[in-house]
Enzyme design. Structure first.
Site, mmCIF file in Angstrom:
data_model
loop_
_atom_site.group_PDB
_atom_site.id
_atom_site.type_symbol
_atom_site.label_atom_id
_atom_site.label_comp_id
_atom_site.label_asym_id
_atom_site.label_seq_id
_atom_site.Cartn_x
_atom_site.Cartn_y
_atom_site.Cartn_z
ATOM 1 C CE LYS A 12 -3.453 -7.685 -0.430
ATOM 2 N NZ LYS A 12 -2.903 -8.759 -1.236
ATOM 3 C CE LYS A 43 5.747 -10.667 -8.930
ATOM 4 N NZ LYS A 43 5.079 -9.135 -8.605
ATOM 5 C CG ASP A 128 0.168 1.042 -0.996
ATOM 6 O OD1 ASP A 128 1.705 1.508 -1.151
ATOM 7 O OD2 ASP A 128 -0.202 0.215 -0.152
#
Length: 265
Positions: A12, A43, A128
């Site tokens: 997650k 990111k 996921d």
């Protein structure tokens, strides 16, 4: 007999995959292994603690800016020679991160041997496996085994179970579950039982420790910044377990009813 490892770490979002991946990479580098880490999160922070807090250009940024890709502008050397690559992602609100992974991984295969010749290659994958793009390293045959990172909370375990469903469909072996603790009740017990019921095992329990966040704020892995800390020893044991793993199996996801029962034990 030694064999090179090609692993993907799933879990997650926000569960601590990048922190775990970078510390495992650093621990394996300390042991003399050649290591590459491929950050697949938009990111682009999978390798930042291996590079003293510096962000590197991402494959997607270079492609957007029409820069010709080559090993020199994509692969950066971090702690103890760890080769670092960041896939990056689309601009916020535009495009699909999963599709970006497919494009970037395809490009990487053409310009570098880092993803084929290292003793250990870690793919740090966001979210996921529901989106096909996030399974690109598996679909392209670059990964031979997967690990799932979770805590004992409902949503991380739910996501872990969903990942199992994806691994089943892809026929990808799971080599273990890793608990990144959030200090919830019966956490290790829950993850141990979950791992057993899906046909795997809990390979590491990483306790919640402020040393990890302190090191990350300074731009370092725990292995580099606090090598004598207790948590550094935990990461080293996990790294050894990954490099020495001899058993893996296609996971069998639980149905929703059993998953709820497990979390309410």
């Amino acid at each position: 007999m030694f064999r090179a490892r090609r692993i993907a770490i799933y879990g997650k979002g926000g569960i601590g995959k990048s922190s775990t991946a970078s510390n495992v990479a650093a621990a394996c580098a300390d042991c003399g292994y050649s290591v590459s880490i491929i950050g697949c999160d938009p990111k682009s922070d999978s390798s930042i603690t291996l590079l003293k807090g510096e962000r590197i250009p991402t494959v997607m940024d270079l492609l957007r800016n029409k820069v010709e890709l080559c090993e020199d502008n994509v692969v950066y050397e971090g702690y103890k020679g760890v080769k670092c690559v960041e896939v990056g992602g689309p601009e916020p609100g535009v495009g699909c991160a999963g599709r970006g992974i497919i494009v970037a991984v395809t490009a990487l295969q053409k310009i570098t041997t880092a993803i084929t010749e290292s003793d250990l290659v870690i793919y740090d994958v966001p979210g996921d496996i529901v989106c096909g793009g996030f399974s690109a390293p598996i679909q392209k045959g670059l990964v031979s085994e997967a690990y799932i990172l979770s805590s004992g909370e409902y949503m991380p375990v739910y996501a872990a179970n969903n990942i199992c469903k994806g691994l089943e469909k892809l026929n990808m072996p799971l080599s273990g579950v890793i608990c990144n603790s959030r200090n919830v009740p019966r956490e290790e017990e829950i993850l141990t039982e979950f791992a057993s019921e899906i046909g795997s095992k809990l390979v590491a329990f990483i306790p919640k420790d402020n040393v990890v966040q302190d090191c990350e704020r300074d731009g370092f892995s725990v292995i580099e910044k606090a090598p004598d800390s207790e948590i550094a020893g935990v990461y080293r044991k996990l790294a050894t377990a990954i490099m020495d793993c001899e058993e893996s199996a296609i996971p069998n996801a639980l149905d929703d009813e059993r998953l709820r029962e497990l979390l309410m034990m």
